[in-house]
Design an enzyme around this catalytic site. Structure first.
Site, PDB file in Angstrom:
ATOM      1  N   ARG A  19       0.828  -1.218   0.000  1.00 19.53           N
ATOM      2  CA  ARG A  19       0.000   0.000   0.000  1.00 19.53           C
ATOM      3  C   ARG A  19       0.853   1.256   0.000  1.00 19.53           C
ATOM      4  O   ARG A  19       0.590   2.185  -0.761  1.00 19.53           O
ATOM      5  CB  ARG A  19      -0.948   0.012   1.201  1.00 19.53           C
ATOM      6  CG  ARG A  19      -2.046  -1.042   1.111  1.00 19.53           C
ATOM      7  CD  ARG A  19      -2.871  -1.102   2.365  1.00 19.53           C
ATOM      8  NE  ARG A  19      -1.986  -1.428   3.497  1.00 19.53           N
ATOM      9  CZ  ARG A  19      -2.300  -1.208   4.760  1.00 19.53           C
ATOM     10  NH1 ARG A  19      -3.436  -0.645   5.092  1.00 19.53           N
ATOM     11  NH2 ARG A  19      -1.464  -1.547   5.728  1.00 19.53           N
ATOM     12  N   ASN A  37      -6.080  -2.888   1.959  1.00 21.25           N
ATOM     13  CA  ASN A  37      -6.028  -4.338   2.103  1.00 21.25           C
ATOM     14  C   ASN A  37      -7.443  -4.876   2.175  1.00 21.25           C
ATOM     15  O   ASN A  37      -8.322  -4.249   2.773  1.00 21.25           O
ATOM     16  CB  ASN A  37      -5.295  -4.737   3.387  1.00 21.25           C
ATOM     17  CG  ASN A  37      -3.801  -4.566   3.295  1.00 21.25           C
ATOM     18  OD1 ASN A  37      -3.230  -4.456   2.221  1.00 21.25           O
ATOM     19  ND2 ASN A  37      -3.150  -4.546   4.443  1.00 21.25           N
TER      20      ASN A  37
END
Length: 91
Positions: A19, A37
């Site tokens: 990320r 996520n």
């Protein structure tokens, strides 16, 4: 031309700074949107910007950061909305 893409990345993509690396790459490419996520272990992102920039970010997702092991990238193109002013990590 500006586009929007919903992207789901599978493989070993959580716990490897995916990320954060996506956010850094998106900012470098001037792409707005978010990345998060998912409970199934995948990572999902919404990318908006110039078509060449979004496509470059999608291309980067096929590799990801050095510790990632990407097994698949699913891309769904959508209508550009212009709703984002930056790129963020969503929790």
């Amino acid at each position: 031309m500006k586009i929007r893409a919903m992207v789901t990345i599978t493989g070993l993509v959580q716990g490897v700074a995916f990320r954060q690396s996506t956010q850094q790459t998106a900012q470098r490419l001037n792409v707005c949107g978010w990345v998060k996520n998912l409970p199934d272990g995948s990572v999902q992102g919404c990318f908006e910007g110039e078509e060449t920039d979004v496509e470059a970010l999608i291309g980067w997702c096929h590799e990801g950061p050095s510790r990632a092991e990407v097994s698949g990238v699913n891309v769904k193109k959508e209508t550009f909305s212009g709703q984002f002013e930056s790129f963020r990590i969503s929790y």
